[in-house]
Design a protein around this motif. Structure first.
Motif, mmCIF file in Angstrom:
data_model
loop_
_atom_site.group_PDB
_atom_site.id
_atom_site.type_symbol
_atom_site.label_atom_id
_atom_site.label_comp_id
_atom_site.label_asym_id
_atom_site.label_seq_id
_atom_site.Cartn_x
_atom_site.Cartn_y
_atom_site.Cartn_z
ATOM 1 N N ILE A 94 -18.256 -1.386 15.171
ATOM 2 C CA ILE A 94 -18.396 -2.119 13.910
ATOM 3 C C ILE A 94 -17.025 -2.502 13.355
ATOM 4 O O ILE A 94 -16.793 -3.629 12.936
ATOM 5 N N ILE A 95 -16.116 -1.528 13.376
ATOM 6 C CA ILE A 95 -14.785 -1.818 12.824
ATOM 7 C C ILE A 95 -14.113 -2.947 13.600
ATOM 8 O O ILE A 95 -13.556 -3.884 13.026
ATOM 9 N N ILE A 96 -14.193 -2.881 14.906
ATOM 10 C CA ILE A 96 -13.481 -3.858 15.727
ATOM 11 C C ILE A 96 -14.128 -5.238 15.646
ATOM 12 O O ILE A 96 -13.443 -6.251 15.599
ATOM 13 N N HIS A 97 -15.438 -5.280 15.578
ATOM 14 C CA HIS A 97 -16.095 -6.589 15.625
ATOM 15 C C HIS A 97 -16.610 -7.132 14.300
ATOM 16 O O HIS A 97 -17.001 -8.277 14.223
ATOM 17 N N SER A 98 -16.657 -6.323 13.272
ATOM 18 C CA SER A 98 -17.228 -6.852 12.029
ATOM 19 C C SER A 98 -16.334 -6.744 10.804
ATOM 20 O O SER A 98 -16.719 -7.138 9.722
ATOM 21 N N LEU A 99 -15.176 -6.143 10.943
ATOM 22 C CA LEU A 99 -14.298 -6.039 9.784
ATOM 23 C C LEU A 99 -13.306 -7.175 9.811
ATOM 24 O O LEU A 99 -12.432 -7.194 10.659
ATOM 25 N N GLU B 279 -5.083 -6.006 5.236
ATOM 26 C CA GLU B 279 -3.915 -5.267 4.733
ATOM 27 C C GLU B 279 -4.250 -3.838 4.331
ATOM 28 O O GLU B 279 -3.360 -3.021 4.113
ATOM 29 N N VAL B 280 -5.540 -3.538 4.263
ATOM 30 C CA VAL B 280 -5.964 -2.186 3.908
ATOM 31 C C VAL B 280 -5.407 -1.133 4.878
ATOM 32 O O VAL B 280 -5.160 0.007 4.500
ATOM 33 N N PHE B 281 -5.146 -1.536 6.107
ATOM 34 C CA PHE B 281 -4.626 -0.552 7.068
ATOM 35 C C PHE B 281 -3.330 0.070 6.567
ATOM 36 O O PHE B 281 -3.059 1.237 6.791
ATOM 37 N N LEU B 282 -2.535 -0.714 5.827
ATOM 38 C CA LEU B 282 -1.261 -0.192 5.319
ATOM 39 C C LEU B 282 -1.496 0.925 4.311
ATOM 40 O O LEU B 282 -0.855 1.965 4.350
ATOM 41 N N ARG B 283 -2.426 0.688 3.420
ATOM 42 C CA ARG B 283 -2.723 1.709 2.418
ATOM 43 C C ARG B 283 -3.224 2.986 3.089
ATOM 44 O O ARG B 283 -2.824 4.092 2.748
ATOM 45 N N GLU B 284 -4.088 2.812 4.076
ATOM 46 C CA GLU B 284 -4.666 3.983 4.748
ATOM 47 C C GLU B 284 -3.595 4.788 5.482
ATOM 48 O O GLU B 284 -3.583 6.018 5.429
ATOM 49 N N LEU B 285 -2.699 4.095 6.176
ATOM 50 C CA LEU B 285 -1.672 4.814 6.928
ATOM 51 C C LEU B 285 -0.685 5.491 5.985
ATOM 52 O O LEU B 285 -0.246 6.615 6.220
ATOM 53 N N ILE B 286 -0.349 4.804 4.905
ATOM 54 C CA ILE B 286 0.584 5.410 3.950
ATOM 55 C C ILE B 286 -0.075 6.597 3.260
ATOM 56 O O ILE B 286 0.547 7.637 3.053
ATOM 57 N N SER B 287 -1.349 6.457 2.968
ATOM 58 C CA SER B 287 -2.036 7.572 2.320
ATOM 59 C C SER B 287 -2.112 8.786 3.251
ATOM 60 O O SER B 287 -1.902 9.923 2.827
ATOM 61 N N ASN B 288 -2.343 8.549 4.531
ATOM 62 C CA ASN B 288 -2.346 9.666 5.484
ATOM 63 C C ASN B 288 -0.965 10.307 5.599
ATOM 64 O O ASN B 288 -0.837 11.529 5.641
ATOM 65 N N ALA B 289 0.074 9.466 5.636
ATOM 66 C CA ALA B 289 1.437 9.992 5.741
ATOM 67 C C ALA B 289 1.766 10.813 4.496
ATOM 68 O O ALA B 289 2.341 11.901 4.581
ATOM 69 N N SER B 290 1.361 10.288 3.351
ATOM 70 C CA SER B 290 1.618 10.982 2.092
ATOM 71 C C SER B 290 0.906 12.343 2.061
ATOM 72 O O SER B 290 1.490 13.358 1.686
ATOM 73 N N PHE C 22 -7.910 5.853 9.107
ATOM 74 C CA PHE C 22 -6.970 5.640 10.203
ATOM 75 C C PHE C 22 -7.411 4.488 11.111
ATOM 76 O O PHE C 22 -6.606 3.676 11.560
ATOM 77 N N TYR C 23 -8.700 4.403 11.351
ATOM 78 C CA TYR C 23 -9.207 3.413 12.298
ATOM 79 C C TYR C 23 -9.187 1.986 11.760
ATOM 80 O O TYR C 23 -9.473 1.047 12.490
ATOM 81 N N SER C 24 -8.814 1.828 10.493
ATOM 82 C CA SER C 24 -8.676 0.472 9.963
ATOM 83 C C SER C 24 -7.581 -0.280 10.720
ATOM 84 O O SER C 24 -7.524 -1.505 10.685
ATOM 85 N N VAL C 25 -6.699 0.457 11.392
ATOM 86 C CA VAL C 25 -5.646 -0.205 12.176
ATOM 87 C C VAL C 25 -6.257 -1.133 13.232
ATOM 88 O O VAL C 25 -5.673 -2.155 13.588
#
Ligand code: ADP
Ligand code: MG
Length: 619
Positions: free
Chosen positions: A24-29, A34-45, A133-136
């Motif tokens: 679903i993520i790969i084919h329907s999102l 740009e949400v991937f940036l927020r998610e990765l930064i939030s995980n790093a934080s 994470f998978y939003s990447v």
């Protein structure tokens, strides 16, 4: 690969549900990549918060030198993007268990549903589901994660996946603890290899990250804890972005409280009420909603006891100076400070809701429609605030239009002088409740009845017993205080008693009793529950959960003014043993069972009806 470590590469298969989710993520999102940036930064934080806490609480075993920071590096030529943190890192278990697993079981159903209804499902939604994470995969085809846990003897690992069915893990030598995530951007998203683009996105929420965040060589954030600032110095925009950052929500919050409390407990808190409930409000434990800090240092995001269970939808941060940093999590949980903070937050949230209920009805209604079901369970658990919660309850009623609600206080305000009880009737929908014959009397007399349509109501309202001295009564029950004057068409006492006896004889132990009704106007018969009986809706719920659950016997009330009942009375006098009479009694009874949803098999009912119709249509 010719490296000697090549034999240590292990391949893993994603679990079935994760595969579907990735699909679903790969084919329907498509929207908001740009949400991937927020998610990765939030995980790093999050990862950096954990190291900082360990440095303070386990200082002998944790190295203290590495700068705690996040670094984003991009290369326009090769379209590569990397983000590295010096956080806690991931051990083997984390890579196989946490990184590649759907966090909640309801997630998949929900996502599938979205996919079915709207092919371009919004990327902003993803963070809520514990798979941020998978939003990447919105912007890259393959992801590489290099990581090492902060534990002294931890090994380094490389994790790689193209999102399809599998991921691989191999050991690697890595100097620093922390995590580096690298990927090549898809052509259509190569703008994320432009510094200006990345900076403009990251600026929005990087100020909530408590560590320097570098894009290239430049630090782009000012580290500051928003909740330590003066209320007036916080712009609405900042507040909204902060909320989205801590909550993973994509919508703005419905409201918030910002507390700065000094006295026998000292803390600052920023607590938000979301605009919509998550799909799994009831099934999930929602532990990660309130982030606990001690003097600006993150301690944990799964602190129990900070808010009561019935407010589990709240999100935000609590920062207190009263907790020493080096205490264990268990001590934190049971600290009396936690209970005090809980009490203050609960009181302030209820006060906010009380304010909305008076001054901002639209907001209150939104809140209630989203979170009312869970909020009202507070009646059974929070005795200190019970009365305040009861006053915030809302119901549809026979005096409100569809979808409009009323409170107990308003109901009581409308009660006539001679009415001593508050009446309610529960059912799955307003339409179904309105068809219930038990309402006829109340309708005719113009007595208001609350219509309880929320399944949770049946676990709460019957246990209230009274509101401000007025008894609460379900009109499904036999023991209500009806002041019905006898209809002049009603059967006389003797014929009435004789007919009731016949009903009892025919129905035998299918019913608890048969009595003459004072509540029926248009219908010939209805079922009610005995004084001690369980609420009808509650009983149905039990049946749904356990198909062997025996429902209690009901009392059949008959309307002795109704033409049909009067006909039967005549028949009862002239031919008490006739098959026609007993068929009619059974038919009436099964008809009420059918209306209430209790009739297990309609076969007899239908064949009896056919016979009656043959009779009625013969020339
Ligand atoms: P969530 O953050 O809601 O748990 P994610 O999909 O964003 O969901 O991340 C899943 C898990 O992977 C995290 O809970 C964490 O255990 C681990 N993880 C992800 N990124 C990092 C990171 N940079 N450092 C350490 N652990 C990480
Ligand atoms: Mg995350």
């Amino acid at each position: 690969m010719s490296s000697p470590k090549a034999n240590k590469v292990k391949q893993f298969e994603y679990k079935a549900e994760m595969k579907q989710l990735l699909d679903i993520i790969i084919h329907s999102l498509y929207t908001h990549p740009e949400v991937f940036l927020r998610e990765l930064i939030s995980n790093a934080s999050d990862a950096l918060n954990k190291v900082r806490f360990l440095r303070l609480s386990d200082s002998e075993n944790i190295e203290q030198e590495t700068e705690l920071a996040i670094r984003i590096r991009i290369d326009k030529e090769t379209q590569t993007f990397s983000i590295e943190d010096t956080g806690i890192g991931m051990a083997m278990d984390d890579l196989t268990g946490k990184l590649g697993t759907v966090a909640s079981s309801g997630t998949l159903d929900f996502l599938k549903n979205i996919k079915k209804n709207d092919k371009n499902f919004d990327g902003q939604l993803i963070g809520q589901f514990g798979v941020g994470f998978y939003s990447v995969f919105m912007v890259a085809d393959e992801i590489t994660v290099e990581t090492k846990h902060v534990d002294k003897d931890a090994k380094g690992y490389i994790w790689k996946s193209a999102g399809e069915n599998t991921f691989i893990i191999e050991e690697t030598d890595r100097a620093s603890h922390g995590t580096k995530i690298t990927f090549k951007l898809k052509d259509e998203h190569k703008d994320f290899a432009e510094e200006y683009r990345v900076k403009s996105v990251v600026k929005k929420y990087s100020n909530f990250v408590d560590y320097p965040l570098y894009v290239g060589d430049e630090t782009i954030n000012q580290v500051s804890a928003l909740w330590h600032r003066n209320k007036d110095a916080i712009k609405e925009d900042e507040l909204n972005e902060f909320y989205k950052f801590v909550s993973n929500d994509y919508q703005e919050p419905l409201g918030h409280i910002h507390l700065s409390i000094e006295g026998n407990v000292n803390f600052k808190a920023m607590i938000f009420i979301p605009q919509t409930a998550p799909p799994n409000l009831f099934s999930e434990t929602h532990e990660k909603n309130i982030h606990l800090y001690s003097s600006k240092v993150f301690i944990q995001d799964d602190a129990k006891n900070l808010i009561p269970d019935y407010l589990r939808f709240l999100k935000g941060v609590v920062d207190t100076e009263d907790l020493p940093l080096n205490v264990s999590r268990e001590v934190t949980q049971s600290s009396p400070f936690m209970a005090k903070i809980n009490k203050v937050i609960t009181g302030k949230i209820i006060a906010l809701l009380e304010d909305w209920a008076v001054n901002d009805m639209a907001k209150f209604d939104t809140f209630y429609s989203q979170f009312g079901s869970i909020f009202k369970t507070g009646i059974n658990t929070d005795f200190a605030n019970r009365d305040r919660i009861i006053d915030l309850l809302r119901f549809e009623s026979t005096a409100t239009k569809s979808k409009k609600t009323t409170s107990f206080a308003e109901y009581v305000g409308r009660m006539r002088d001679d009415q001593n009880e508050i009446y309610y009737l529960s059912g799955p929908t307003r339409e179904q409740i309105e068809r219930n014959p038990n309402l006829e009397y109340f309708r005719k007399k113009g007595i208001e009845v609350l219509l309880l349509t929320d399944a949770v109501d049946i676990f709460t309202i019957p246990y209230l017993n009274e509101y401000k001295g007025k008894a609460l009564k379900s009109i499904d029950k036999a023991d209500i205080d009806l002041k019905g004057e006898e209809s002049k068409d009603a059967l006389g006492e003797e014929s009435s008693r004789a007919l009731l006896d016949t009903f009892k004889k025919v129905l035998g132990d299918k019913v608890e009793d048969v009595i003459a009704s004072r509540r029926l106007i248009d219908s010939p018969a209805t079922l009610v529950v005995g004084k001690q009986g369980m609420d009808v809706q509650l009983e149905k719920m039990m049946q749904m959960m356990d198909k062997d659950f025996e429902s209690s016997k009901k009392i059949l009330e008959i309307n002795t003014s109704h033409q049909l009942i009067r006909n039967l009375s005549k028949l009862n006098t002239s031919d008490p043993d006739s098959a026609k009479l007993s068929d009619a009694v059974n038919q009436l009874f099964e008809g009420t069972m059918l209306l209430e949803g209790y009739l297990k098999s309609p076969n007899d009912f239908v064949s009896r009806m056919t016979n009656f119709m043959v009779d009625a249509t013969s020339q």
